[in-house]
Design an enzyme around this catalytic site. Structure first.
Site, PDB file in Angstrom:
ATOM      1  N   ARG A   1       0.972  -1.045  -0.156  1.00 24.26           N
ATOM      2  CA  ARG A   1       0.353  -0.219  -0.058  1.00 24.26           C
ATOM      3  C   ARG A   1       0.854   1.147  -0.207  1.00 24.26           C
ATOM      4  NH1 ARG A   1      -2.233  -3.391   3.977  1.00 24.26           N
ATOM      5  NH2 ARG A   1      -4.484  -4.464   2.785  1.00 24.26           N
TER       6      ARG A   1
ATOM      7  N   LYS B   1      -2.043  -2.625   7.793  1.00 25.75           N
ATOM      8  CA  LYS B   1      -3.865  -2.726   7.305  1.00 25.75           C
ATOM      9  C   LYS B   1      -4.323  -3.761   9.086  1.00 25.75           C
ATOM     10  CE  LYS B   1      -7.988  -1.675   5.367  1.00 25.75           C
ATOM     11  NZ  LYS B   1      -8.514  -0.887   4.553  1.00 25.75           N
TER      12      LYS B   1
ATOM     13  N   HIS C   1      -2.538   3.688  -5.698  1.00 32.00           N
ATOM     14  CA  HIS C   1      -3.475   1.676  -5.691  1.00 32.00           C
ATOM     15  C   HIS C   1      -3.195   1.273  -6.620  1.00 32.00           C
ATOM     16  CE1 HIS C   1      -4.691   0.136  -2.022  1.00 32.00           C
ATOM     17  NE2 HIS C   1      -5.765  -0.070  -2.455  1.00 32.00           N
TER      18      HIS C   1
ATOM     19  N   ARG D   1      -0.958  -1.644  -7.248  1.00 33.76           N
ATOM     20  CA  ARG D   1      -1.701  -2.597  -5.417  1.00 33.76           C
ATOM     21  C   ARG D   1      -2.587  -3.338  -6.991  1.00 33.76           C
ATOM     22  NH1 ARG D   1      -1.738  -4.442  -0.466  1.00 33.76           N
ATOM     23  NH2 ARG D   1      -4.227  -5.193   0.199  1.00 33.76           N
TER      24      ARG D   1
ATOM     25  N   HIS E   1      -4.765  -9.178   2.869  1.00 35.19           N
ATOM     26  CA  HIS E   1      -6.115  -9.111   3.189  1.00 35.19           C
ATOM     27  C   HIS E   1      -6.808 -10.505   4.171  1.00 35.19           C
ATOM     28  CE1 HIS E   1      -6.885  -8.067  -1.356  1.00 35.19           C
ATOM     29  NE2 HIS E   1      -6.154  -6.887  -0.411  1.00 35.19           N
TER      30      HIS E   1
ATOM     31  N   TYR F   1     -10.599  -9.950  -8.006  1.00 31.97           N
ATOM     32  CA  TYR F   1      -9.884  -9.481  -8.856  1.00 31.97           C
ATOM     33  C   TYR F   1      -9.842 -10.587 -10.417  1.00 31.97           C
ATOM     34  CZ  TYR F   1      -6.817  -7.020  -6.609  1.00 31.97           C
ATOM     35  OH  TYR F   1      -6.901  -5.191  -4.877  1.00 31.97           O
TER      36      TYR F   1
END
Length: 331
Positions: free
Chosen positions: A148, A173, A279, A282, A305, A314
């Site tokens: 990120r 995150k 972003h 990414r 994630h 994706y």
């Protein structure tokens, strides 16, 4: 006396202002500075929107009215509205210690399901060619590792491992650490950048500075760590600045807005019509790995994630919802 003013009780002790109480509680629970700024901003807006009444004197009508106004009059995004609600929940539960069952019934705006913007390999190449120097290296790292934006900006020297060709992302995150690949073609440029960091750090030490910010009171546990080379930022700021919390003069990391502006300018120069941002690199990293046959569980770990459903977006980008779809016109 206003809620925002300091007041003295019977003992003569001053009661902190409400927003100072919010800040103190956020720091106690180790929320990030950005979250602190966002929450304090929303709480201030909520109070001002209701004629500076104290939140204890307000209820569901004021909260719902405030959130509805954000959606209808200000036309904010669902994520913005939910952030405002989270700030008010924190205020009532954590600061005022008021359990309000009706807060559970406040309707949260649903975030629309969007397919992320992804660049083709050719577009990524054209974009990166237009970037030079430090920003070119940072943008290449975003695409080559899947980090990120702020993970790249906050990268420390000690977390770059040339021997294993990997980067350790600390406190990502959700407060999680993870490893991401270090592209071999960036090793020479990254070593040059670290040499530059060493020179800057040496100069700062000679001038009586050189101590970097450390999270979670590590500076008290390891007093010498802030001045060690390994804790310095890989992409340091060009000047010293005051810490917004403690007021110390130190060298922080580079401002992310510089990279964001550079990527936007590079996109326009490259003639890329897609609204690509930092972003987007990414997103492109994940999509191109999936396209190359990498399994989705590995991609989930690389991206950090929590839920595999987040990574599965994706597959929709590649039109692979379990199987490839070929247009009947192409048959």
């Amino acid at each position: 006396m206003s809620y925002a003013e300091e007041s003295e009780g019977v003992t003569g002790a001053k009661t902190p202002r409400l927003l100072d109480q919010v800040r103190a509680r956020l720091r106690l629970k180790h929320y990030s500075l950005r979250t602190e700024q966002a929450y304090v901003g929303w709480i201030r807006r909520f109070i001002l929107a209701n004629e500076k009444r104290h939140p204890r004197d307000m209820g569901i009508a004021e909260v719902e009215g405030f959130l509805s106004a954000l959606a209808t009059r200000n036309q904010v995004a669902a994520g913005t509205q939910n952030q405002a609600l989270s700030a008010l929940l924190f205020l009532y539960r954590e600061v005022l210690s008021i359990e309000l069952p009706w807060m559970e019934t406040v309707v949260r705006a649903k975030r629309p399901q969007r397919v992320p913007v992804v660049l083709s390999r050719d577009e990524v190449t054209r974009l990166l060619v237009m970037l030079e120097g430090c920003f070119g290296l940072m943008a290449s790292l975003l695409y080559g590792s899947g980090m990120r934006l702020m993970e790249c900006v906050r990268l420390r020297v000690k977390d770059v491992d040339f021997g294993l060709n990997q980067i350790c992302v600390r406190d990502g995150k959700g407060g999680k650490d993870r490893h991401v690949p270090l592209p071999r073609r960036l090793c020479d440029s990254l070593r040059t950048q670290l040499d530059r960091v060493a020179v800057i750090h040496h100069q700062d030490l000679a001038e009586g500075h050189g101590a970097v910010w450390l999270p979670h009171a590590l500076a008290r546990k390891y007093p010498s760590a802030p001045r060690e080379p390994g804790w310095q930022y890989v992409f340091p700021s060009g000047q010293l600045s005051r810490d917004p919390r403690g007021g110390e003069l130190r060298r922080h990391h580079v401002d992310e807005s510089g990279l964001q502006r550079a990527v936007r300018a590079a996109r326009l120069k490259a003639g890329i019509a897609k609204p690509a941002t930092c972003h987007t690199l990414r997103h492109s990293f994940a999509t191109h790995l999936l396209e190359a046959g990498q399994d989705i569980r590995t991609i989930q770990e690389l991206l950090g994630h929590k839920n595999i459903a987040t990574t599965q977006i994706y597959t929709h980008v590649l039109n692979r919802g379990g199987h490839g779809v070929l247009s009947p016109l192409d048959r």
